[in-house]
Motif scaffolding. Structure first.
Motif, PDB file in Angstrom:
ATOM      1  N   MET A   1      -4.592  13.696  -9.596  1.00  0.00           N
ATOM      2  CA  MET A   1      -4.042  12.623 -10.382  1.00  0.00           C
ATOM      3  C   MET A   1      -4.140  11.286  -9.636  1.00  0.00           C
ATOM      4  O   MET A   1      -4.363  10.256 -10.254  1.00  0.00           O
ATOM      5  N   THR A   2      -3.974  11.331  -8.316  1.00  0.00           N
ATOM      6  CA  THR A   2      -4.040  10.066  -7.576  1.00  0.00           C
ATOM      7  C   THR A   2      -5.459   9.515  -7.555  1.00  0.00           C
ATOM      8  O   THR A   2      -5.643   8.303  -7.558  1.00  0.00           O
ATOM      9  N   LEU A   3      -6.459  10.392  -7.546  1.00  0.00           N
ATOM     10  CA  LEU A   3      -7.838   9.926  -7.604  1.00  0.00           C
ATOM     11  C   LEU A   3      -8.122   9.274  -8.953  1.00  0.00           C
ATOM     12  O   LEU A   3      -8.817   8.255  -9.026  1.00  0.00           O
ATOM     13  N   PHE A   4      -7.556   9.808 -10.010  1.00  0.00           N
ATOM     14  CA  PHE A   4      -7.695   9.218 -11.337  1.00  0.00           C
ATOM     15  C   PHE A   4      -7.031   7.838 -11.383  1.00  0.00           C
ATOM     16  O   PHE A   4      -7.588   6.890 -11.938  1.00  0.00           O
ATOM     17  N   PHE A   6      -6.524   5.868  -8.803  1.00  0.00           N
ATOM     18  CA  PHE A   6      -7.366   4.981  -7.993  1.00  0.00           C
ATOM     19  C   PHE A   6      -8.601   4.552  -8.779  1.00  0.00           C
ATOM     20  O   PHE A   6      -8.993   3.383  -8.750  1.00  0.00           O
ATOM     21  N   GLY A   7      -9.215   5.477  -9.501  1.00  0.00           N
ATOM     22  CA  GLY A   7     -10.385   5.136 -10.313  1.00  0.00           C
ATOM     23  C   GLY A   7     -10.062   4.119 -11.395  1.00  0.00           C
ATOM     24  O   GLY A   7     -10.840   3.192 -11.648  1.00  0.00           O
ATOM     25  N   ASN A   8      -8.914   4.274 -12.037  1.00  0.00           N
ATOM     26  CA  ASN A   8      -8.498   3.304 -13.048  1.00  0.00           C
ATOM     27  C   ASN A   8      -8.249   1.926 -12.450  1.00  0.00           C
ATOM     28  O   ASN A   8      -8.679   0.912 -12.993  1.00  0.00           O
ATOM     29  N   CYS A   9      -7.560   1.880 -11.321  1.00  0.00           N
ATOM     30  CA  CYS A   9      -7.276   0.594 -10.673  1.00  0.00           C
ATOM     31  C   CYS A   9      -8.562  -0.049 -10.165  1.00  0.00           C
ATOM     32  O   CYS A   9      -8.738  -1.267 -10.279  1.00  0.00           O
ATOM     33  N   PHE A  10      -9.466   0.755  -9.630  1.00  0.00           N
ATOM     34  CA  PHE A  10     -10.744   0.241  -9.142  1.00  0.00           C
ATOM     35  C   PHE A  10     -11.569  -0.332 -10.289  1.00  0.00           C
ATOM     36  O   PHE A  10     -12.135  -1.418 -10.184  1.00  0.00           O
ATOM     37  N   ALA A  11     -11.621   0.402 -11.403  1.00  0.00           N
ATOM     38  CA  ALA A  11     -12.378  -0.070 -12.563  1.00  0.00           C
ATOM     39  C   ALA A  11     -11.764  -1.344 -13.142  1.00  0.00           C
ATOM     40  O   ALA A  11     -12.481  -2.267 -13.526  1.00  0.00           O
ATOM     41  N   LEU A  12     -10.462  -1.404 -13.178  1.00  0.00           N
ATOM     42  CA  LEU A  12      -9.792  -2.583 -13.702  1.00  0.00           C
ATOM     43  C   LEU A  12     -10.045  -3.807 -12.824  1.00  0.00           C
ATOM     44  O   LEU A  12     -10.204  -4.920 -13.323  1.00  0.00           O
ATOM     45  N   LEU A 126      -5.777  -1.775  -2.257  1.00  0.00           N
ATOM     46  CA  LEU A 126      -6.069  -0.906  -3.388  1.00  0.00           C
ATOM     47  C   LEU A 126      -6.497   0.475  -2.911  1.00  0.00           C
ATOM     48  O   LEU A 126      -6.058   1.496  -3.437  1.00  0.00           O
ATOM     49  N   TRP A 127      -7.330   0.528  -1.897  1.00  0.00           N
ATOM     50  CA  TRP A 127      -7.811   1.802  -1.370  1.00  0.00           C
ATOM     51  C   TRP A 127      -6.675   2.618  -0.760  1.00  0.00           C
ATOM     52  O   TRP A 127      -6.542   3.815  -1.011  1.00  0.00           O
ATOM     53  N   VAL A 128      -5.831   1.981   0.007  1.00  0.00           N
ATOM     54  CA  VAL A 128      -4.747   2.694   0.677  1.00  0.00           C
ATOM     55  C   VAL A 128      -3.621   3.024  -0.292  1.00  0.00           C
ATOM     56  O   VAL A 128      -3.115   4.139  -0.303  1.00  0.00           O
ATOM     57  N   GLY A 129      -3.234   2.069  -1.118  1.00  0.00           N
ATOM     58  CA  GLY A 129      -2.067   2.264  -1.964  1.00  0.00           C
ATOM     59  C   GLY A 129      -2.299   3.097  -3.191  1.00  0.00           C
ATOM     60  O   GLY A 129      -1.463   3.925  -3.556  1.00  0.00           O
ATOM     61  N   ALA A 130      -3.433   2.934  -3.855  1.00  0.00           N
ATOM     62  CA  ALA A 130      -3.657   3.659  -5.108  1.00  0.00           C
ATOM     63  C   ALA A 130      -3.961   5.125  -4.871  1.00  0.00           C
ATOM     64  O   ALA A 130      -3.884   5.928  -5.796  1.00  0.00           O
ATOM     65  N   ARG A 131      -4.321   5.487  -3.660  1.00  0.00           N
ATOM     66  CA  ARG A 131      -4.562   6.899  -3.355  1.00  0.00           C
ATOM     67  C   ARG A 131      -3.295   7.596  -2.893  1.00  0.00           C
ATOM     68  O   ARG A 131      -3.329   8.747  -2.494  1.00  0.00           O
ATOM     69  N   GLY A 132      -2.171   6.911  -2.917  1.00  0.00           N
ATOM     70  CA  GLY A 132      -0.910   7.487  -2.459  1.00  0.00           C
ATOM     71  C   GLY A 132      -0.416   8.592  -3.373  1.00  0.00           C
ATOM     72  O   GLY A 132      -0.978   8.875  -4.425  1.00  0.00           O
ATOM     73  N   HIS A 139      -0.395  -1.578  -8.234  1.00  0.00           N
ATOM     74  CA  HIS A 139      -1.855  -1.519  -8.103  1.00  0.00           C
ATOM     75  C   HIS A 139      -2.552  -1.905  -9.409  1.00  0.00           C
ATOM     76  O   HIS A 139      -3.607  -2.537  -9.389  1.00  0.00           O
ATOM     77  N   LEU A 140      -1.962  -1.527 -10.530  1.00  0.00           N
ATOM     78  CA  LEU A 140      -2.494  -2.002 -11.813  1.00  0.00           C
ATOM     79  C   LEU A 140      -2.325  -3.511 -11.939  1.00  0.00           C
ATOM     80  O   LEU A 140      -3.211  -4.211 -12.436  1.00  0.00           O
TER      81      LEU A 140
END
Length: 153
Positions: A1-4, A6-12, A126-132, A139-140
């Motif tokens: 779920m955290t990878l998902f 992170f992917g959403n925040c990265f894409a945004l 974003l890399w450190v926090g969204a993968r928490g 992060h959004l």
């Protein structure tokens, strides 16, 4: 779920920059390296700026009731304002390096400048926090803030 997440925040955060590059016609002019040069100009300008000093303690005691006869607050505000002039000089340098039409040069400089700001200011948090472990709205909000920064620049 955290990878998902992170992917959403990265894409945004990052895909609007990619879409702007592709849909604005910059890819047809092979302007990628000019955008990279504008981003490198941003990094050099930011590294050349002095850190924002704390001018409150220079007047002596730091107590606003005690007057020391010097106006350090005015000096601090003047120095903060002159640091912003460095950004304007860097943007002028980035605009001068770009070739082509006027609109193309402005778009190349703005996209390169905003992309470099995104990479230097928001990539690591974003890399450190969204993968928490926990989901966090911060992060959004960071991704939305990067879109506002793109439009503002």
């Amino acid at each position: 779920m955290t990878l998902f997440h992170f992917g959403n925040c990265f894409a945004l955060a990052y895909f609007p920059y990619f879409i702007t590059y592709k849909c604005s016609g910059l890819s047809e002019y092979s302007a990628f390296w000019r955008c990279v040069q504008a981003g490198a100009t941003y990094v050099l300008v930011q590294l050349g700026k002095p850190p924002n000093p704390n001018w409150e303690g220079l007047g002596g005691t730091g107590d606003p009731k005690i007057q020391t006869g010097t106006n350090w607050e005015g000096l601090g505000e003047f120095l903060r304002a002159t640091v912003d002039v460095a950004d304007l000089g860097g943007l002028q340098l980035a605009l001068g390096r770009g070739g082509g039409r006027g609109e193309l040069r402005i778009l190349v400089a703005a996209l390169g400048w905003a992309s470099a700001e995104l990479l230097t200011a928001r990539c690591v948090p974003l890399w450190v926090g969204a993968r928490g472990v926990e989901f966090d709205w911060r992060h959004l909000q960071m991704g939305l803030d990067s879109n506002i920064s793109l439009v503002r620049t």
